[in-house]
Scaffold this motif. Structure first.
Motif, short mmCIF file in Angstrom:
data_model
loop_
_atom_site.label_atom_id
_atom_site.label_comp_id
_atom_site.label_asym_id
_atom_site.label_seq_id
_atom_site.Cartn_x
_atom_site.Cartn_y
_atom_site.Cartn_z
N UNK B 398 0.84 -1.20 0.00
CA UNK B 398 0.00 0.00 0.00
C UNK B 398 0.87 1.25 0.00
N UNK B 399 1.93 1.17 0.80
CA UNK B 399 2.84 2.32 0.85
C UNK B 399 3.45 2.58 -0.51
N UNK B 400 3.73 1.49 -1.23
CA UNK B 400 4.33 1.67 -2.55
C UNK B 400 3.39 2.44 -3.46
N UNK B 401 2.09 2.13 -3.38
CA UNK B 401 1.13 2.85 -4.20
C UNK B 401 1.09 4.32 -3.87
N UNK B 402 1.05 4.63 -2.57
CA UNK B 402 1.01 6.05 -2.17
C UNK B 402 2.32 6.72 -2.58
N UNK B 403 3.41 5.97 -2.42
CA UNK B 403 4.72 6.53 -2.75
C UNK B 403 4.79 6.94 -4.21
N UNK B 404 4.30 6.05 -5.09
CA UNK B 404 4.37 6.37 -6.51
C UNK B 404 3.61 7.65 -6.83
#
Lengths: 498, 521
Positions: B398-404
């Protein structure tokens, strides 16, 4: 990660490096009255845009051939015309007849650099990617690494984006020729090469291997039937392409003669300036330029060149495979560079291109050659104010290629393809390190120290002689590899074990 | 053997970055104001006695960083004098020479060693998943690439010129130490950082609460709440002494000379406006936009009188005060309250500490919250949220999605910093490089798409905005009458993305807090 994304990242990285180098100075920057190659290209745009075709190669009141007259074949002229049209749209001052001479401005520099980038992106880079993916061996990772290393070759970047030339077009078209021939489409391959030849006449260095390869293929298919048909097809393609490129000049034989006269100025001497070839290096010991007459020089140069390229060409004729073809390209162009008439140091890019293609197969010699070729052009870079890009791109290239291609770790005797000469590879390794250190040392000395008063050309001379020794040694090496190729079955076994 | 390969690749990445930056800077002798700022500070610290450092105002770029940074510039100036003595003369305003620029660029590259070391330490602390991965898919490698090749850092440090690599290196090193459990070192590093650049006060609350809760209270109750009996005064004293001693080292001489009020007034100049000349993509950009839209609408609908509207010039020119026309004006105290409200969520680590990773998440929320609601925020401050967030991004899907989302919009919002034609290909190429890499590597790591179609469309819209602002608009007739429109469009479009990421991050933090409570029940 998927291939396309890795390749895109490599290409983007290569493009960034190219544009970063192009922000530096160019040949002849701020040096009136003649300036340099940059001004020559701008002048050609001016000439081709404003003057009619039949005046391009002639000395007229509007076209003074002494001030950077056109001396490349027609395709260069057409390309300059295309750029001139774009330039006219952006800022007409850049191509005003006579008034724009010596024009230098921030916007114009960006435009010129952009033209090089566009040409590179459209022609050279796709060819490199296609070559790595369809014609080189190894895992996908290795292919991507090949793309990156070829794109990082400093010599081409510094000359095209620093000094300012359009080598990526002619070399790119030649590479397209190699790729297409490797895929088996002989007619299209010859078409690509003819286009390349019509862009820069120096591609003649590559012409003999192309000729021998195609002829050899025709022989293999039997001169009685399909071979002859292929030969005829190729011959017709070549002639038609030449005719199309030279179409505006075909109406008048005087035109053709004049163009040829501009392309091959036989009035000039054996060499100019310091070049890393035989004659210039020989000149250090024996002043051949003054002892021998021009005709004798021409004769000697012709004979030695022919002798040097004979073994490789014959071998290719007998055995027209892709591997032989690549090696023959290297051997032929390197032999021409070392022994031919009126060679410029930038012509080292012609052997450098096929050596790039060998990065995958013979990593250590290829990296060595490519670095030596960049080093041999050091005096030119210093004159153009490109020292920092030279240092950075050379370091980047060495670094990435050595790590990525694991040249030094997996440098086994099989890969060097030296057959019986196994002990040599260890010595080769040590010599490589020594050579790189010596190059670094010489580069540093060229910059930091002033030459003694009685030998003002000491450092350029040392650079060219040192490079010459490298080129000679590598010419011998590549010839041995090409001729002493192990029999077919051994190579197949090696392929399986990879 | 595997570790050896990883180290080798790490060196390749580092060298690649260093070489790229050297290539980029070598030809490009730009002269952004930051050059002059730092040259001036070198001159001030070298030529003048300590007592004059914060009083000097020959140049408009007065010393507005804390004293430790001044000492840093002082030590740099000793090296600088071997390059070009003239740059160290205070009166030489706008002085420039190739040697000066070479020295300043080299100093950024050399101090980046701190950053490189810090990234290495962060990568060591990354949680590894079991199972063999090829090297390029390993979280260690991806994190190293995302941090070392961070587009924002490359642009701001090496093209625009600042010392962020050095400062973020200290920040990341401090975070890494906390992740490794070496809290005292982490606290020391953060205090040093605070004394180098006081903008990090934004994230000081996260540090404060985390250290107080997780370090000073040595044990928790079984349900995770505070065990008051386990309070360790020794640790509190240790922390306190670190903070005080570093503060004394940096501010001490100035307090002794009674210059503290002057120093503080230089450090916190509140006279500047709510927004920078180019609006940082935060909430106030949207607020300004709504205000402007309403006022234009009001004039069109004849509800308002044009003459009565304040002669605002929010976007034209440098830093000025301005009034909002319709919506209430915003003062510094309001921004402070909003910021505090937004980061109130970090009290969750007081109630339910989740170790160093929870602290890291709160740090990011703090940084992003203060970016969203702060006073006179510079768009470069988005890096304070992006860089630490990279560590979380390689560990959770999930963090990766927000990060992108955050990273792409945040980096795009930095585009107006480089506005010349020569820099256009560089920034586009580097942005494409970083974005392509981050998307494909994180997608491969977490096996699947990380963004929903709406987010993807929004990000693709960035391409349209770029073409509009850089290509279409300059050729249109409005370029001369309303030159600020591209900046406005960029700022507002990006603030949508940044706000969205902030909300998602906030929600994820609350949800974690909620699941904890749920687990309890």
């Amino acid at each position: 990660m998927e291939n396309w994304s890795l390749v895109s990242i490599c290409v983007l990285f290569g493009l960034t490096a190219r544009w970063a180098v192009s922000l530096n100075s160019y040949s002849g920057a701020g040096k009136p009255p003649m300036f340099g190659d940059y001004e020559a290209q701008r002048h050609w745009q001016e000439v081709t845009y404003n003057l009619p075709v039949h005046e391009w190669y002639f000395n007229t009141t509007d076209n003074n051939l002494n001030y950077w007259g056109l001396d490349y074949p027609p395709l260069t002229a057409y390309h300059s015309l295309l750029c001139a049209h774009v330039a006219k749209l952006i800022n007409p001052d850049w191509v005003e007849l006579h008034a724009s001479r010596g024009h230098e401005s921030y916007g114009h520099k960006l435009f010129m650099r952009a033209t090089v980038l566009v040409a590179d992106l459209l022609i050279y880079i796709p060819a490199v990617v296609l070559y790595s993916f369809y014609l080189s061996e190894g895992s996908n990772k290795k292919k991507v690494c090949t793309v990156l290393c070829i794109l990082l070759y400093p010599g081409l970047i510094l000359i095209d984006y620093g000094h300012f030339q359009y080598n990526s077009i002619s070399l790119g078209l030649a590479l397209w020729g190699v790729v297409v021939l490797g895929l088996g489409w002989d007619v299209l391959g010859s078409l690509a090469f003819v286009l390349s030849l019509n862009y820069k006449q120096m591609e003649l260095y590559h012409s003999l291997p192309f000729f021998c390869y195609l002829l050899g293929k025709c022989f293999k298919q039997g001169l009685a039937g399909r071979g002859l048909f292929l030969l005829v097809k190729i011959a017709v393609t070549v002639l038609v392409t030449f005719a199309l490129c030279w179409l505006p000049f075909l109406s008048d034989p005087g035109q053709i003669l004049q163009v040829v006269h501009r392309l091959f100025p036989v009035g000039r001497g054996l060499f100019e300036d310091k070049v890393a070839n035989t004659w210039c290096s020989l000149n250090v010991l024996i002043k051949i330029k003054t002892i021998l007459s021009t005709d004798t020089q021409l004769y000697i140069s012709l004979t030695t060149t022919l002798l040097a390229i004979l073994p490789s060409s014959i071998k290719l004729l007998m055995k027209p495979t892709l591997w032989q073809f690549k090696l023959a390209l290297v051997n032929s162009s390197l032999a021409f560079f070392l022994f031919s008439f009126q060679v410029h140091e930038k012509s080292i890019l012609l052997p450098a291109l096929p050596v790039c293609l060998l990065l995958n197969d013979l990593p250590l010699p290829a990296i060595w050659f490519l670095q030596a070729s960049t080093f041999s052009m050091l005096p030119l870079f210093l004159k153009d104010g490109l020292l920092v890009p030279y240092v950075v791109t050379s370091l980047a290239f060495l670094f990435f290629s050595i790590y990525l291609l694991s040249a030094l770790e997996h440098c086994s005797e099989d890969k060097l393809r030296l057959g019986p000469y196994r002990q040599l590879y260890r010595i080769g390794w040590a010599l490589f390190y020594f050579s790189i250190t010596a190059m670094a040392g010489l580069s540093f000395m060229s910059v930091a120290l002033a030459p003694p008063a009685q030998l003002p050309d000491l450092f350029p001379l040392l650079v060219s002689v040192f490079s010459y020794l490298h080129f000679l040694g590598l010419l011998l090496y590549f010839n041995i590899v090409q001729i002493a190729e192990p029999p077919q079955s051994v190579r197949k076994n090696q392929k399986k074990s990879n | 053997n595997y570790k050896l390969t990883i180290n080798k690749w790490y060196i390749v990445l580092c060298c690649g970055v260093v070489l790229l930056t050297m290539t980029v800077f070598s030809g490009y002798f730009s002269h952004s104001t930051d050059f002059e700022v730092h040259r001036n500070w070198l001159a001030i610290t070298h030529s003048l006695p300590v007592s004059k450092w914060y009083h000097e105002n020959t140049s408009e770029w007065t010393l507005d960083y804390p004293p430790l940074f001044a000492w840093f510039e002082y030590s740099l100036s000793h090296v600088a004098q071997h390059f070009d003595k003239e740059m160290l003369v205070v009166q030489n305003l706008l002085y420039t020479s190739p040697a000066t620029i070479l020295f300043q660029r080299l100093s950024v590259i050399v101090t980046d060693i701190v950053f490189i070391y810090a990234v290495k330490e962060c990568c060591r602390s990354v949680r590894e998943e079991k199972g063999s991965k090829d090297l390029l898919g390993h979280p260690f490698f991806i994190l190293a690439a995302l941090l070392l090749w961070n587009f924002g850092l490359l642009i701001v440090d090496h093209i625009h010129f600042q010392y962020n690599g050095f400062l973020f290196g200290i920040l990341l090193l401090s975070v890494a130490r906390h992740l490794q459990g070496r809290h005292l070192e982490g606290a020391l590093l953060f205090t040093v950082l605070l004394n180098l650049k006081h903008i990090y006060l934004y994230i000081a609350p996260a540090y404060g609460i985390f250290l107080l809760r997780s370090y000073c209270f040595t044990e928790d109750n079984t349900d995770g709440s505070v065990r008051w009996s386990s309070f360790s005064p020794v640790r509190l004293v240790a922390l306190g002494s670190i903070v005080i001693s570093v503060g004394a080292l940096s501010f001490g001489p100035f307090i002794a000379m009674g210059q503290l009020p002057q120093v503080l007034s230089r450090l916190f100049p509140f006279k500047r406006g709510l927004c920078h000349a180019y609006w940082a993509p935060n909430v106030w950009a949207l607020y300004n936009m709504v205000d402007k839209a309403l006022s234009v609408l009001g004039v069109r609908l004849k509800l308002l009188d044009v003459a009565k509207l304040p002669k605002a010039s929010m976007t034209g020119g440098l830093v000025q005060e301005f009034q909002h026309s319709i919506l209430p004006s915003v003062s510094p105290s309001i921004t402070l309250i909003c910021t505090l409200l937004s980061i109130m969520v970090m009290l969750s680590i007081w109630c339910r500490p989740r170790g160093a990773r929870g602290f890291l998440r709160c740090l990011v929320v703090c940084a992003l919250g203060s970016f969203m609601f702060g006073w006179h925020v510079h768009e470069k401050a988005i890096l304070m949220a992006i860089l630490p967030f990279s560590i979380l991004a390689v560990e959770s899907r999930e963090d990766a999605g927000i990060f992108l989302m955050l990273t792409t919009t945040g980096h795009y919002s930095l585009f107006p910093l480089l506005f010349t034609a020569a820099e256009l290909p560089i920034k586009v190429l580097l942005m494409l490089l970083f974005t392509l890499y981050s998307f494909t590597s994180l997608k491969k790591l977490f096996r699947g798409s990380l963004l929903n179609p709406l987010e993807t469309t929004y990000l693709l819209g960035l391409v349209a905005v770029e073409i509009l602002c850089e290509v279409v608009y300059p050729l249109s007739p409005w370029q001369h009458t309303m030159p600020f429109v591209p900046l406005l469009v960029t700022s507002v479009y990006c603030s949508l993305g940044v706000c969205y990421s902030f909300i998602r991050l906030y929600v994820s933090l609350l949800r974690q807090h909620g699941t904890d409570k749920h687990k309890q029940l």
